[in-house]
Design a protein around this motif. Structure first.
Motif, PDB file in Angstrom:
ATOM      1  N   ILE A  30      -8.115  -0.996  -2.535  1.00  0.00           N
ATOM      2  CA  ILE A  30      -6.545  -1.483  -3.027  1.00  0.00           C
ATOM      3  C   ILE A  30      -6.714  -0.329  -4.340  1.00  0.00           C
ATOM      4  O   ILE A  30      -6.855   0.435  -4.787  1.00  0.00           O
ATOM      5  CB  ILE A  30      -6.807  -2.233  -3.641  1.00  0.00           C
ATOM      6  CG1 ILE A  30      -5.905  -4.199  -3.845  1.00  0.00           C
ATOM      7  CG2 ILE A  30      -8.157  -2.492  -4.522  1.00  0.00           C
ATOM      8  CD1 ILE A  30      -6.646  -5.230  -3.957  1.00  0.00           C
ATOM      9  N   PRO A  31      -4.678  -0.459  -4.273  1.00  0.00           N
ATOM     10  CA  PRO A  31      -4.266   0.277  -5.304  1.00  0.00           C
ATOM     11  C   PRO A  31      -4.020   0.001  -6.827  1.00  0.00           C
ATOM     12  O   PRO A  31      -3.506  -1.579  -6.505  1.00  0.00           O
ATOM     13  CB  PRO A  31      -2.803   0.885  -4.193  1.00  0.00           C
ATOM     14  CG  PRO A  31      -2.792  -0.623  -3.429  1.00  0.00           C
ATOM     15  CD  PRO A  31      -3.602  -1.005  -3.112  1.00  0.00           C
ATOM     16  N   THR A  32      -3.999   0.812  -8.079  1.00  0.00           N
ATOM     17  CA  THR A  32      -3.610   0.085  -8.711  1.00  0.00           C
ATOM     18  C   THR A  32      -2.027   0.032  -8.794  1.00  0.00           C
ATOM     19  O   THR A  32      -1.671   1.017  -7.888  1.00  0.00           O
ATOM     20  CB  THR A  32      -4.192   0.821  -9.616  1.00  0.00           C
ATOM     21  OG1 THR A  32      -3.428   1.956  -9.671  1.00  0.00           O
ATOM     22  CG2 THR A  32      -5.611   0.693  -9.375  1.00  0.00           C
ATOM     23  N   PHE A  33      -1.872  -0.841  -9.967  1.00  0.00           N
ATOM     24  CA  PHE A  33      -0.692  -0.693 -10.616  1.00  0.00           C
ATOM     25  C   PHE A  33       0.417   0.767 -10.397  1.00  0.00           C
ATOM     26  O   PHE A  33       1.188   1.770 -10.237  1.00  0.00           O
ATOM     27  CB  PHE A  33       0.247  -1.767 -10.961  1.00  0.00           C
ATOM     28  CG  PHE A  33       1.615  -1.859 -11.827  1.00  0.00           C
ATOM     29  CD1 PHE A  33       2.744  -1.522 -10.430  1.00  0.00           C
ATOM     30  CD2 PHE A  33       1.946  -2.164 -13.095  1.00  0.00           C
ATOM     31  CE1 PHE A  33       3.666  -1.234 -10.895  1.00  0.00           C
ATOM     32  CE2 PHE A  33       3.825  -1.726 -12.850  1.00  0.00           C
ATOM     33  CZ  PHE A  33       4.478  -1.380 -12.050  1.00  0.00           C
ATOM     34  N   GLY A  34      -1.047   1.367 -11.401  1.00  0.00           N
ATOM     35  CA  GLY A  34      -1.133   2.421 -11.760  1.00  0.00           C
ATOM     36  C   GLY A  34      -0.363   3.707 -10.815  1.00  0.00           C
ATOM     37  O   GLY A  34       0.019   4.649 -11.374  1.00  0.00           O
TER      38      GLY A  34
ATOM     39  N   SER B  25       0.769  -1.243  -0.085  1.00  0.00           N
ATOM     40  CA  SER B  25      -0.039  -0.402  -0.132  1.00  0.00           C
ATOM     41  C   SER B  25       0.794   0.747   0.071  1.00  0.00           C
ATOM     42  O   SER B  25       2.140   1.153   0.238  1.00  0.00           O
ATOM     43  CB  SER B  25      -1.103   0.275   0.934  1.00  0.00           C
ATOM     44  OG  SER B  25      -0.667   0.316   2.610  1.00  0.00           O
ATOM     45  N   ILE B  26       0.266   2.066  -0.468  1.00  0.00           N
ATOM     46  CA  ILE B  26       0.856   3.241  -0.481  1.00  0.00           C
ATOM     47  C   ILE B  26       1.245   3.977   0.128  1.00  0.00           C
ATOM     48  O   ILE B  26       2.649   4.574   0.912  1.00  0.00           O
ATOM     49  CB  ILE B  26       0.267   4.776  -1.554  1.00  0.00           C
ATOM     50  CG1 ILE B  26       0.244   3.967  -2.989  1.00  0.00           C
ATOM     51  CG2 ILE B  26       0.688   5.610  -1.056  1.00  0.00           C
ATOM     52  CD1 ILE B  26      -0.587   4.741  -4.186  1.00  0.00           C
ATOM     53  N   PRO B  27       0.970   3.659   1.470  1.00  0.00           N
ATOM     54  CA  PRO B  27       1.295   4.631   3.018  1.00  0.00           C
ATOM     55  C   PRO B  27       2.181   3.573   3.515  1.00  0.00           C
ATOM     56  O   PRO B  27       3.014   4.740   4.365  1.00  0.00           O
ATOM     57  CB  PRO B  27      -0.284   4.540   3.684  1.00  0.00           C
ATOM     58  CG  PRO B  27      -1.206   4.225   2.750  1.00  0.00           C
ATOM     59  CD  PRO B  27      -0.900   3.423   1.369  1.00  0.00           C
TER      60      PRO B  27
END
Length: 288
Positions: free
Chosen positions: A132-136, A61-63
Motif C-alpha cells: 500500500i503506498p503512503t501519500f508521501g 497505486s504507483i504502477p
C-alpha cells in the motif's frame, strides 16, 4: 562537448520516459492555466478515477498512476487519501482493507508499519506483491509532473493532508476534493492559492454557491453524473468555474461497451462538462 551532449540526451530520454518534466507545476500561474475554465476548449480534461486501473491493475497505486501518466501526460490523476491509526496518510478507496488487499479491517485501526506489510489486490481480485503506498510515496513519485486530485476521505483532515503536500513543495500540482463548503472554506483560509473541488448537485446548491466567497476563483464544480440542462453548466461557467462530470459506477457510461458509450461521452462535453472523471481514461481520451 561529448559529455555535455550525452547529458542532454539522458535528460531528454528521462523526460520522455516520465511523460512530463519534473516541476512542471511549480507555481500558481501554471496550475491556474491548466485548470481554469476555457470557453473555447476543444476537448475535456481527463481525470483518471483511482488512477484509471484496468481489471488487472491495482487502484490507487504507483504502477497504475505511471501507466496512465505515460499514456496521457495531461491526465489528472485522482487518488483517495486516508489516515492511519498513527496519523500517517495512505492511499485506499474503501474505509476497510477487505476488497483491496490481503487483510481485513478498517484502515483507521491500522498503524503504518503494519500496513506496509500488506499487499494489494487487482480490481479482479488477484493478489500482487505491491505494498500500500503512503501519500508521501506518491508526492515523491510525482515530483510535480502531473496534477493530482486528492479525494480526502471523511475522517481525514484536508488541512493536515495539505501540510504534507507543503512538506514536499507540491502545493501547485494538487487540488483537494471537499465534502462540504465549510471544509472547503477551512482549507482555503489556510491555503488561499489552492484549487478546490466541491459538489454542486442541484440548482439549490448552485444558488448557495453563487453567494459564497469560494466562487470567486480556483474552484471546480463536481456536478451530477446525470446530465443537467445546458443552462446549469452555463451558470457555473459564468462564475468561471469548470465543471467535472463522473462517468464511473453502476449503470454509468464506463460500464457500457465503448462503442455504445461514445456518443454519451461526447454529449457530456458538448453540454458543458470540462472534466470527464472516468475509470477508463485512456480509451475515453481517444474519443476527443
Amino acid at each position: 562537448m561529448k559529455i555535455s551532449s550525452f547529458f542532454l540526451v539522458a535528460v531528454f530520454i528521462s523526460v520522455e520516459v516520465c511523460g512530463q518534466s519534473i516541476n512542471r507545476f511549480h507555481d500558481s500561474k501554471t496550475i491556474d492555466s491548466f485548470l481554469k475554465y476555457q470557453s473555447g476548449r476543444k476537448r475535456p480534461l481527463i481525470l483518471a478515477h483511482r488512477g484509471g486501473p484496468a481489471s488487472s491493475d491495482t487502484e490507487n497505486s504507483i504502477p497504475t498512476f505511471t501507466k496512465t501518466a505515460k499514456a496521457l501526460p495531461d491526465a489528472i490523476i485522482e487518488m483517495d487519501v486516508r489516515m492511519t491509526r498513527d496519523s500517517n496518510f495512505v492511499l485506499l478507496h474503501d474505509a476497510t482493507l477487505d476488497r483491496e488487499s490481503n487483510v481485513t479491517g478498517d484502515v483507521a485501526q491500522w498503524s503504518l508499519p503494519d500496513l506496509k506489510k500488506i499487499r494489494l489486490k487487482t480490481l479482479s481480485g488477484e493478489l500482487t506483491d505491491q505494498p500500500i503506498p503512503t501519500f508521501g510515496d506518491i508526492l515523491a513519485w510525482n515530483q510535480n509532473r502531473y496534477v493530482l486530485a486528492l479525494d480526502v476521505k471523511p475522517g481525514t483532515d484536508p488541512v493536515r493532508v495539505m501540510n504534507e503536500v507543503r512538506k514536499h513543495q507540491s502545493e501547485y500540482c494538487v487540488f483537494v476534493i471537499c465534502y462540504s463548503l465549510a471544509d472547503a472554506q477551512r482549507v482555503r483560509d489556510k491555503y488561499p492559492a489552492l484549487w478546490l473541488a466541491v459538489g454542486v448537485n442541484s440548482m439549490a446548491d448552485l444558488e448557495r454557491l453563487e453567494t459564497n466567497p469560494l466562487a470567486s476563483g480556483r474552484l471546480i464544480a463536481l456536478t451530477p453524473q446525470k446530465p443537467q440542462p445546458v443552462a446549469f453548466y452555463e451558470r457555473l461557467h459564468k462564475l468561471g468555474i469548470p465543471c467535472s462530470i463522473g462517468t464511473y459506477g453502476p449503470t454509468q457510461l464506463d460500464e457500457k461497451p465503448l462503442s455504445e458509450a461514445t456518443s454519451g461521452y461526447r454529449e457530456l462535453f458538448r453540454q458543458g462538462g470540462d472534466i470527464v472523471t472516468t475509470d477508463r481514461p485512456i480509451e475515453v481520451s481517444a474519443l476527443f
